[in-house]
Design a protein around this motif. Structure first.
Motif, short mmCIF file in Angstrom:
data_model
loop_
_atom_site.label_atom_id
_atom_site.label_comp_id
_atom_site.label_asym_id
_atom_site.label_seq_id
_atom_site.Cartn_x
_atom_site.Cartn_y
_atom_site.Cartn_z
N PRO A 88 22.26 50.41 35.03
CA PRO A 88 23.32 49.41 34.95
C PRO A 88 24.02 49.24 36.29
O PRO A 88 24.26 50.22 37.01
CB PRO A 88 24.29 49.99 33.90
N TRP A 89 24.33 48.00 36.64
CA TRP A 89 25.09 47.71 37.85
C TRP A 89 26.55 47.54 37.46
O TRP A 89 26.89 46.75 36.58
CB TRP A 89 24.58 46.44 38.52
N LEU A 90 27.45 48.26 38.13
CA LEU A 90 28.88 48.12 37.91
C LEU A 90 29.55 47.71 39.20
O LEU A 90 29.07 48.03 40.30
CB LEU A 90 29.49 49.45 37.43
N PRO A 91 30.68 47.01 39.12
CA PRO A 91 31.41 46.64 40.33
C PRO A 91 31.88 47.87 41.09
O PRO A 91 32.09 48.94 40.51
CB PRO A 91 32.62 45.85 39.79
N GLU A 92 32.03 47.72 42.40
CA GLU A 92 32.59 48.80 43.20
C GLU A 92 34.08 48.92 42.90
O GLU A 92 34.83 47.95 43.05
CB GLU A 92 32.40 48.52 44.69
N PRO A 93 34.55 50.09 42.47
CA PRO A 93 35.96 50.21 42.07
C PRO A 93 36.91 50.13 43.27
O PRO A 93 36.60 50.59 44.37
CB PRO A 93 36.04 51.61 41.43
N ILE A 94 38.07 49.54 43.02
CA ILE A 94 39.18 49.59 43.97
C ILE A 94 40.18 50.60 43.41
O ILE A 94 40.72 50.41 42.31
CB ILE A 94 39.83 48.22 44.16
N VAL A 95 40.39 51.67 44.15
CA VAL A 95 41.14 52.82 43.62
C VAL A 95 42.44 53.02 44.39
O VAL A 95 42.49 52.86 45.61
CB VAL A 95 40.28 54.10 43.71
N LYS A 294 29.25 53.46 46.33
CA LYS A 294 30.41 52.78 45.76
C LYS A 294 31.60 53.72 45.57
O LYS A 294 32.65 53.29 45.11
CB LYS A 294 30.04 52.13 44.42
N LEU A 295 31.40 54.99 45.89
CA LEU A 295 32.50 55.97 45.78
C LEU A 295 33.14 56.30 47.12
O LEU A 295 34.23 56.88 47.16
CB LEU A 295 31.98 57.27 45.15
N ALA A 296 32.47 55.94 48.20
CA ALA A 296 32.92 56.38 49.53
C ALA A 296 34.33 55.89 49.84
O ALA A 296 35.18 56.67 50.31
CB ALA A 296 31.94 55.90 50.59
N ARG A 297 34.62 54.62 49.59
CA ARG A 297 35.95 54.09 49.89
C ARG A 297 37.01 54.71 48.99
O ARG A 297 38.13 54.96 49.43
CB ARG A 297 35.98 52.57 49.76
N ALA A 298 36.66 54.94 47.74
CA ALA A 298 37.61 55.55 46.81
C ALA A 298 37.97 56.95 47.29
O ALA A 298 39.14 57.35 47.28
CB ALA A 298 37.03 55.60 45.41
#
Length: 311
Positions: A88-95, A294-298
């Motif tokens: 599944p593809w999920l959006p990159e979270p903004i945390v 997709k976790l690096a920025r968070a």
């Protein structure tokens, strides 16, 4: 002329800076990832920088229209890439840190432009690029059908049909009532405690009977390759993970796309992010982000390191 052109006493750089947040808002809702959204912002700036801005009557309208067109171009390119995505593809979270979040006002709850929830962005992925663009620009950013016709290259009548079709699909999938931050926080905390206690019954109590779990590993971290349906199967999934990996995890409560969720940390390093969608007082959908890209920025935002090896 270049960016030294000006409208009145305001430079082109200053004008773009003033509208940059809106350009990013459009781009992120179109693309679902921060990096792609930043590419759209940069391309919008390059176009703005290359024109005589003194001829522009409404910089905001020009910039948002440019962002809309570029966002649509990105959507068309991204669609083929996501069709081959692993799982599944999920959006990159903004945390954000949980302390930075506030309870939205009723006015904010009514504004689609303020909604960047994982639930909405994930649902928008089901729309065709033109449907997504038309829906967002019309419903969230108040574009009229004449403006949509210019951006999409279609007649106003065709744009009305596209928006109507997209609106029906969205309304069928969105809950009628927006859950409060308090409900989200209560359920996120209860679910976190149940996970830590390895209490299957407590997990099931938090969930709607027909709840769905999506996990995004992108082929780079362990994750379910298909959605998991029903409270019972979701509870078994988490129980199985605990037994298989036996990885001690700590919880950090955070804000994910404007709603309460939590980060799971192993020895202080980012392991995953878990976001929930709430309906009728229980968790209807769980979104787990495990893809390290997709976790690096968070992780950077929260001031923690990212796990180097993703079991």
């Amino acid at each position: 002329m270049t960016a030294k052109s000006h409208i009145g006493e305001e430079t082109a750089e200053a004008i773009f800076a003033r509208h940059r947040a809106r350009v990013f808002a459009i781009a992120y809702r179109f693309t679902g990832t921060v990096s792609d959204a930043e590419d759209v912002v940069q391309e919008t700036w390059l176009r703005w920088n290359g024109i005589d801005t003194s001829e522009i009557r409404s910089p905001e309208a020009w910039l948002t229209t440019a962002a809309g067109r570029l966002g649509l171009d990105h959507l068309r390119r991204l669609r083929a890439r996501r069709e081959t995505y692993v799982g599944p593809w999920l959006p990159e979270p903004i945390v954000e840190a949980a302390s930075d979040r506030h309870e939205p006002t009723p006015e904010e709850n009514l504004s689609l432009a303020d909604d960047i929830s994982m639930a909405l962005l994930h649902m928008l992925e089901r729309l065709a690029p033109e449907e997504r663009a038309a829906f967002l620009l019309h419903e969230a950013f108040d574009y009229d059908y004449g403006e949509l016709a210019t951006i999409l290259g279609k007649s106003q009548a065709a744009c009305r049909q596209i928006v109507s079709r997209a609106r029906r699909r969205v309304s069928d999938d969105r809950p009628r009532f927006h859950a409060s931050a308090r409900d989200h926080e209560r359920l996120a905390a209860a679910f976190s405690h149940a996970l830590a206690a390895e209490d299957s019954n407590a997990l099931i109590t938090c969930l709607q009977r027909d709840a769905i779990l999506y996990s995004d590993g992108g082929g780079k971290a362990a994750a379910a390759l298909n959605p998991i349906y029903s409270a019972d199967h979701i509870a078994r999934f988490f129980t199985g993970i605990k037994k298989k990996f036996a990885l001690p995890l700590d919880t950090m409560f955070v804000s994910i796309n404007g709603e309460p969720g939590f980060a799971l940390l192993h020895e202080g390093k980012m392991h995953s992010l878990l976001s929930i969608d709430v309906e009728d007082g229980r968790i209807a959908t769980i979104y787990i982000m495990r893809n390290p890209d997709k976790l690096a920025r968070a992780a950077e935002t929260l001031g923690v390191e990212l796990l180097q090896h993703f079991p």
